[in-house]
Enzyme design. Structure first.
Site, mmCIF file in Angstrom:
data_model
loop_
_atom_site.group_PDB
_atom_site.id
_atom_site.type_symbol
_atom_site.label_atom_id
_atom_site.label_comp_id
_atom_site.label_asym_id
_atom_site.label_seq_id
_atom_site.Cartn_x
_atom_site.Cartn_y
_atom_site.Cartn_z
ATOM 1 N N ASN A 35 0.829 -1.203 0.000
ATOM 2 C CA ASN A 35 0.000 0.000 0.000
ATOM 3 C C ASN A 35 0.866 1.256 0.000
ATOM 4 O O ASN A 35 1.987 1.262 0.519
ATOM 5 C CB ASN A 35 -0.926 0.005 1.219
ATOM 6 N N GLY A 36 0.313 2.328 -0.548
ATOM 7 C CA GLY A 36 1.040 3.588 -0.597
ATOM 8 C C GLY A 36 2.212 3.571 -1.556
ATOM 9 O O GLY A 36 3.060 4.460 -1.513
ATOM 10 N N ARG A 37 2.271 2.555 -2.405
ATOM 11 C CA ARG A 37 3.388 2.365 -3.345
ATOM 12 C C ARG A 37 4.747 2.263 -2.642
ATOM 13 O O ARG A 37 5.785 2.586 -3.213
ATOM 14 C CB ARG A 37 3.409 3.468 -4.408
ATOM 15 N N LEU A 38 4.720 1.817 -1.406
ATOM 16 C CA LEU A 38 5.968 1.605 -0.665
ATOM 17 C C LEU A 38 6.423 0.158 -0.879
ATOM 18 O O LEU A 38 6.540 -0.632 0.056
ATOM 19 C CB LEU A 38 5.753 1.922 0.823
#
Length: 195
Positions: A171-174
């Site tokens: 999630n969050g492109r992390l």
């Protein structure tokens, strides 16, 4: 979940088995090549095995990809499994496998696929679909009642990796990106790459 100190082929084997259990045709992969003018091209093929330290796929040596590989053997493979938020990207050098290995795999293919390897001038312009149908019929007649031999212009490549990236979406492109880079001594340098 991911131990960057482990052999990358062990990770690949585990992740592929998990993907095969969840995703249709999980062994489908993109193969990116570059031609003599520096123009990139990408297409989907199937990984057929992992052996001798490399990733094996098959096709027509006279095809667009075959000619690209002949000119520049550095290729990139990519497995993308969006349903489970994973990718594996492999950069390396493609080399032809032995004729004996290609013969062995060719013998396992469906007969129509074997005939098609003779009938198709892969990647070349053809006048119409009937032309291809006629060629299939011609080779069916030629090999009627016989084992279909492997065409000399058809076989496999093994991609020996210089870099393997295991990508896990979060999630969050992390995202987590675990990198294995081949060293000059033949081992692996490992590190994480920022998302």
């Amino acid at each position: 979940m991911f131990d960057i100190n482990k052999d990358p082929f062990e990770h690949f084997d585990r992740l592929m088995k998990e993907a095969v259990a969840k995703i249709p045709e999980a062994n489908a992969m993109s193969v990116a090549t570059v031609d003599e003018k520096g123009v990139p091209s990408v297409r989907i093929v199937y990984l057929k095995e992992v052996s001798k330290g490399g990733f094996v796929f098959y096709g027509n040596y006279n095809s667009h990809k075959g000619k690209d590989i002949e000119t520049n053997p550095i290729v990139c493979l990519n497995f993308h499994w969006p349903a489970i938020w994973q990718q594996i990207r492999i950069t390396g050098k493609a080399e032809k496998i032995s004729a004996a290995e290609s013969d062995t795999y060719f013998a396992t293919r469906a007969r129509l696929s074997q005939i098609g390897a003779w009938a198709s001038h892969q990647s070349e312009e053809i006048p119409d679909i009937e032309w291809l149908s006629r060629r299939v019929q011609e080779y069916e007649k030629q090999f009627d009642g016989q084992v279909v031999p492997r065409p000399p212009h058809w076989g496999g490549w093994r991609v020996i990796p210089t870099e393997i990236e295991f990508w896990f979406g979060l999630n969050g492109r992390l995202h987590e990106r675990y990198i294995y880079q081949r060293t000059s001594e033949g081992g692996w340098k490992t590190f994480l790459r920022s998302p």
